[in-house]
Design an enzyme around this catalytic site. Structure first.
Site, PDB file in Angstrom:
ATOM      1  N   ILE A   1      61.811   6.294  55.426  1.00 34.68           N
ATOM      2  CA  ILE A   1      61.556   7.496  54.317  1.00 34.68           C
ATOM      3  C   ILE A   1      62.760   8.320  54.671  1.00 34.68           C
ATOM      4  O   ILE A   1      63.082   8.252  55.675  1.00 34.68           O
ATOM      5  CB  ILE A   1      60.252   7.828  54.582  1.00 34.68           C
ATOM      6  CG1 ILE A   1      59.689   8.825  53.503  1.00 34.68           C
ATOM      7  CG2 ILE A   1      59.942   8.567  56.057  1.00 34.68           C
ATOM      8  CD1 ILE A   1      58.434   9.261  53.544  1.00 34.68           C
ATOM      9  N   SER A   2      63.296   8.671  53.445  1.00 37.20           N
ATOM     10  CA  SER A   2      64.430   9.577  53.710  1.00 37.20           C
ATOM     11  C   SER A   2      64.137  10.956  54.148  1.00 37.20           C
ATOM     12  O   SER A   2      63.217  11.310  54.386  1.00 37.20           O
ATOM     13  CB  SER A   2      65.035   9.766  52.380  1.00 37.20           C
ATOM     14  OG  SER A   2      65.626   8.556  51.729  1.00 37.20           O
ATOM     15  N   GLN A   3      65.463  11.282  54.917  1.00 40.13           N
ATOM     16  CA  GLN A   3      65.185  12.941  55.168  1.00 40.13           C
ATOM     17  C   GLN A   3      64.887  13.799  54.237  1.00 40.13           C
ATOM     18  O   GLN A   3      65.352  13.821  53.174  1.00 40.13           O
ATOM     19  CB  GLN A   3      66.683  13.303  56.005  1.00 40.13           C
ATOM     20  CG  GLN A   3      66.934  14.478  56.277  1.00 40.13           C
ATOM     21  CD  GLN A   3      68.566  14.903  56.543  1.00 40.13           C
ATOM     22  OE1 GLN A   3      69.282  13.865  56.456  1.00 40.13           O
ATOM     23  NE2 GLN A   3      68.669  16.161  56.580  1.00 40.13           N
ATOM     24  N   PRO A   4      63.814  14.742  54.693  1.00 36.94           N
ATOM     25  CA  PRO A   4      63.424  15.717  53.353  1.00 36.94           C
ATOM     26  C   PRO A   4      64.650  16.270  52.423  1.00 36.94           C
ATOM     27  O   PRO A   4      64.390  16.272  51.156  1.00 36.94           O
ATOM     28  CB  PRO A   4      62.632  16.760  54.241  1.00 36.94           C
ATOM     29  CG  PRO A   4      62.123  15.911  55.266  1.00 36.94           C
ATOM     30  CD  PRO A   4      63.140  15.037  55.578  1.00 36.94           C
TER      31      PRO A   4
ATOM     32  N   ARG B   1      54.468  14.905  52.769  1.00 37.46           N
ATOM     33  CA  ARG B   1      55.299  13.762  53.432  1.00 37.46           C
ATOM     34  C   ARG B   1      54.424  12.836  54.353  1.00 37.46           C
ATOM     35  O   ARG B   1      54.289  11.800  54.445  1.00 37.46           O
ATOM     36  CB  ARG B   1      56.385  14.158  54.194  1.00 37.46           C
ATOM     37  CG  ARG B   1      57.578  13.247  54.532  1.00 37.46           C
ATOM     38  CD  ARG B   1      58.795  13.580  55.081  1.00 37.46           C
ATOM     39  NE  ARG B   1      59.804  13.187  55.276  1.00 37.46           N
ATOM     40  CZ  ARG B   1      60.625  12.749  56.488  1.00 37.46           C
ATOM     41  NH1 ARG B   1      60.194  13.661  57.353  1.00 37.46           N
ATOM     42  NH2 ARG B   1      61.483  11.923  56.628  1.00 37.46           N
TER      43      ARG B   1
END
Length: 196
Positions: free
Chosen positions: A43-46, A17
């Site tokens: 950027i989205s949460q993992p 990431r």
């Protein structure tokens, strides 16, 4: 093939990431939060990346459409699982940066287009899987139309400032659509270029 969230996390770790974050935020790569990537985008949460990817569980021969390239992280994760990834980003700077980043990192099976994701990428349709990484108030019919018979789509749906749900949509072999809400979420809004 069905992938577990744990299997997707392993792939996400391989992708890295941190490679998709602004330099000043790379140290936050492992945090379970959405992070800014500029232009009011995130950027989205993992966990959300893993959940959405596992919900689609693309096959190695699948063609996938992503709406909302962002920094390119989700596309890179999908590129490890599927045959070809076509991804559309409405913000030209982000599209150009993601295209260059993915190229530099060696993702030869990802194709980035600058455009309005509402219209999908009709020239490459139909798709086995479609993933939308911005919240729409309703599911665009244009995307349902580009989904292959037997295909799956995951999309956040709901009002910009209200309750949003990830919706998993399936199109059976007869073209019949079914959908179910699978997770409460919070996404940036689906932005549009208005066509005249």
């Amino acid at each position: 093939m069905h992938f577990s969230i744990q299997q997707i996390y392993k792939i996400m770790n391989e992708v890295g990431r941190r490679n998709f974050l602004p330099s000043e935020l790379k140290y936050l790569a492992d945090i379970e939060e959405a992070l800014p990537i500029g232009h009011d985008q995130t950027i989205s949460q993992p966990y959300i990346v893993a959940f959405m990817t596992a919900a689609l569980s693309p096959d190695k021969d699948d063609k996938v459409l992503e709406i909302g390239t962002g920094s390119g992280f989700q596309a890179a994760v999908l590129a490890k699982l599927a045959h070809k990834i076509y991804t559309v980003e409405i913000i030209k700077t982000l599209a150009d940066e993601a295209r260059e980043r993915l190229f530099q990192l060696g993702y030869e099976n990802v194709f980035v287009q600058h455009g309005d994701g509402y219209w999908g990428w009709n020239e490459q349709a139909p798709y086995d899987c479609i993933i939308v990484t911005a919240c729409a108030e309703t599911v665009p019919q244009t995307l349902i139309d580009q989904l292959k018979l037997g295909g799956r789509m995951i999309i956040p749906v709901g009002p910009v400032h209200g309750a949003q749900s990830l919706v998993l949509i399936q199109k059976d072999e007869a073209g019949v659509i079914s959908s179910k809400n699978v997770l409460a979420v919070r996404f940036v809004p689906f932005t549009r270029n208005i066509r005249l």
